[in-house]
Design an enzyme around this catalytic site. Structure first.
Site, PDB file in Angstrom:
ATOM      1  N   CYS A  63      68.611  -8.070  -9.124  1.00 41.30           N
ATOM      2  CA  CYS A  63      67.655  -8.053  -8.015  1.00 41.30           C
ATOM      3  C   CYS A  63      68.331  -8.402  -6.696  1.00 41.30           C
ATOM      4  O   CYS A  63      68.936  -9.468  -6.555  1.00 41.30           O
ATOM      5  CB  CYS A  63      66.510  -9.013  -8.291  1.00 41.30           C
ATOM      6  SG  CYS A  63      65.270  -9.022  -6.973  1.00 41.30           S
ATOM      7  N   ARG A  66      66.384 -11.584  -4.022  1.00 36.28           N
ATOM      8  CA  ARG A  66      66.206 -12.951  -4.514  1.00 36.28           C
ATOM      9  C   ARG A  66      66.071 -14.015  -3.433  1.00 36.28           C
ATOM     10  O   ARG A  66      65.743 -15.163  -3.730  1.00 36.28           O
ATOM     11  CB  ARG A  66      67.369 -13.309  -5.444  1.00 36.28           C
ATOM     12  CG  ARG A  66      67.269 -12.683  -6.805  1.00 36.28           C
ATOM     13  CD  ARG A  66      68.443 -13.065  -7.677  1.00 36.28           C
ATOM     14  NE  ARG A  66      69.553 -12.138  -7.555  1.00 36.28           N
ATOM     15  CZ  ARG A  66      70.757 -12.365  -8.071  1.00 36.28           C
ATOM     16  NH1 ARG A  66      71.006 -13.493  -8.713  1.00 36.28           N
ATOM     17  NH2 ARG A  66      71.717 -11.459  -7.941  1.00 36.28           N
ATOM     18  N   TRP A 230      58.070  -6.501  -3.242  1.00 36.87           N
ATOM     19  CA  TRP A 230      57.706  -5.287  -2.520  1.00 36.87           C
ATOM     20  C   TRP A 230      58.827  -4.280  -2.683  1.00 36.87           C
ATOM     21  O   TRP A 230      59.929  -4.608  -3.129  1.00 36.87           O
ATOM     22  CB  TRP A 230      57.453  -5.572  -1.039  1.00 36.87           C
ATOM     23  CG  TRP A 230      58.500  -6.435  -0.413  1.00 36.87           C
ATOM     24  CD1 TRP A 230      59.759  -6.075  -0.003  1.00 36.87           C
ATOM     25  CD2 TRP A 230      58.394  -7.839  -0.156  1.00 36.87           C
ATOM     26  NE1 TRP A 230      60.441  -7.158   0.496  1.00 36.87           N
ATOM     27  CE2 TRP A 230      59.622  -8.259   0.422  1.00 36.87           C
ATOM     28  CE3 TRP A 230      57.364  -8.784  -0.338  1.00 36.87           C
ATOM     29  CZ2 TRP A 230      59.849  -9.572   0.800  1.00 36.87           C
ATOM     30  CZ3 TRP A 230      57.613 -10.094   0.048  1.00 36.87           C
ATOM     31  CH2 TRP A 230      58.836 -10.473   0.605  1.00 36.87           C
ATOM     32  N   GLU A 235      64.311   2.705  -3.531  1.00 33.85           N
ATOM     33  CA  GLU A 235      63.767   2.775  -4.886  1.00 33.85           C
ATOM     34  C   GLU A 235      62.870   3.993  -5.031  1.00 33.85           C
ATOM     35  O   GLU A 235      62.831   4.631  -6.094  1.00 33.85           O
ATOM     36  CB  GLU A 235      62.977   1.507  -5.209  1.00 33.85           C
ATOM     37  CG  GLU A 235      63.812   0.244  -5.301  1.00 33.85           C
ATOM     38  CD  GLU A 235      62.956  -0.964  -5.597  1.00 33.85           C
ATOM     39  OE1 GLU A 235      62.749  -1.258  -6.798  1.00 33.85           O
ATOM     40  OE2 GLU A 235      62.466  -1.606  -4.657  1.00 33.85           O
TER      41      GLU A 235
END
Length: 357
Positions: A63, A66, A230, A235
């Protein structure tokens, strides 16, 4: 050497009490030891659960977002034991996390263990219909779509049919639940410069709520703990809509924008990819829906690294996931290295209930 539940539990409790500067660690450790001895397990307090979920995000090697781990909101639904109750809790999650577009990082946690299972990869996702070699919708959803149809659900057969929630308890046949229309927020994609982009009739949902990973905290496993942040624009624009095994829309984007595609050396894929990602960011921002571009996200990750260093912690990471899928060399992450060492608490990939070995 494999650690016992008691050892893992004490390790987590020590971290929880130490990082939060809480008293009475010894009392809680003795209490948990007694519970494990008597029952073989123990139960997290709400505070232990909430902080453990935040740590699971902080420790997530893949991720890039973070930096915001401390902002995670926890919805504790461990008392629920029916499919209907779980579905209502998931509806509450969708509404709360969406927050009319001002997305709130949220996790809903159900009972520990594997009694309750959510079959969806994400709470909100589009169906995929296989027609021979041709697919309508999202190819990644074909298998779950077929299961939903076998259970009695029927979609409209478009590229953007929202799948229902599929929930099972105690290994019984799953039940599907339609997500109420008034909870759904989708963004119609438009380009800030080219009106012809609208001919593609593309859209995407506002909030990515991952629902097929298990969360482990202090030796306890939560198989149903959907969570969200979000979107990072790439992505959607560089993966979901662009990957060949997903919506594969780059050539269509090039066509409507008049980008020449005869030769790969024209770099038409790159040009179309940039324009598609511009459309995603522009559309979400125009609709007042939370989103972040990959350059800003990469800079935020550097802030996370510095914050962790300040606390004496080393940042672990999976480099292949941390680099954004577009212009990765233009981010500092591309030129860094990380140890891909998984720490607990954390989230782990889990096979869906319908998948077999």
């Amino acid at each position: 050497m494999v650690s016992t539940m008691e050892e893992v539990a004490i390790e987590y409790l020590t971290q929880y009490y130490t990082e939060n500067e809480l008293p009475e660690l010894d009392r809680r450790v003795n209490e948990v030891r007694k519970m494990i001895k008597q029952t073989g397990t123990y139960v997290h307090t709400r505070g232990e659960l909430a902080y453990g979920a935040k740590l699971a995000w902080r420790n997530s090697n893949r991720c890039i977002g973070r930096l915001f781990w401390e902002r995670l909101n926890i919805l504790d639904e461990r008392s629920l034991n029916t499919e209907q109750g779980v579905a209502q809790a998931l509806f509450r999650h969708i509404e709360y996390a969406t927050n009319k577009g001002k997305v709130i990082p949220t996790i809903t946690v159900f009972k520990q263990g594997s009694r309750i299972r959510i079959w969806n990869h994400q709470l909100i996702r589009y169906a995929g219909y296989q027609h021979g070699e041709y697919v309508v919708g999202d190819p990644a959803s074909i298998e779950l779509t077929q299961i939903c149809e076998q259970l009695g659900w029927q979609g409209a057969g478009t590229d953007f049919d929202l799948l229902p929630l599929v929930i099972s308890i105690d290994g019984k046949e799953p039940i599907w639940f339609k997500i109420p229309d008034d909870l759904m927020m989708e963004v119609e994609l438009r380009h800030p410069k080219y009106a012809a982009f609208e001919l593609l009739q593309l859209k995407w949902y506002a909030v990515p709520i991952i629902s097929d990973m298990r969360m482990e905290i202090g030796g306890l496993t939560y198989y149903s703990a959907p969570f969200n942040g979000w979107y990072m624009g790439t992505e959607i624009g560089a993966r979901n809509l662009a990957d060949e095994y997903r919506y594969n829309r780059l050539e269509q984007v090039a066509d409507v924008l008049g980008i020449e595609t005869k030769k790969e050396s024209f770099l038409w894929r790159d040009e179309a990819l940039v324009e598609l990602n511009k459309a995603v960011l522009h559309s979400f921002q125009s609709a007042n829906v939370s989103i972040v571009d990959h350059h800003t996200a990469a800079k935020q990750f550097q802030q996370f690294i510095k914050a962790e260093e300040k606390q004496g912690r080393k940042t672990t990471g999976d480099w292949t996931w941390l680099i954004p899928p577009m212009s990765p060399a233009q981010t500092r992450i591309f030129h860094q290295s990380f140890e891909n060492e998984w720490q607990s608490p954390n989230f782990y990939y889990e096979k869906a209930p319908y998948e077999v070995d």
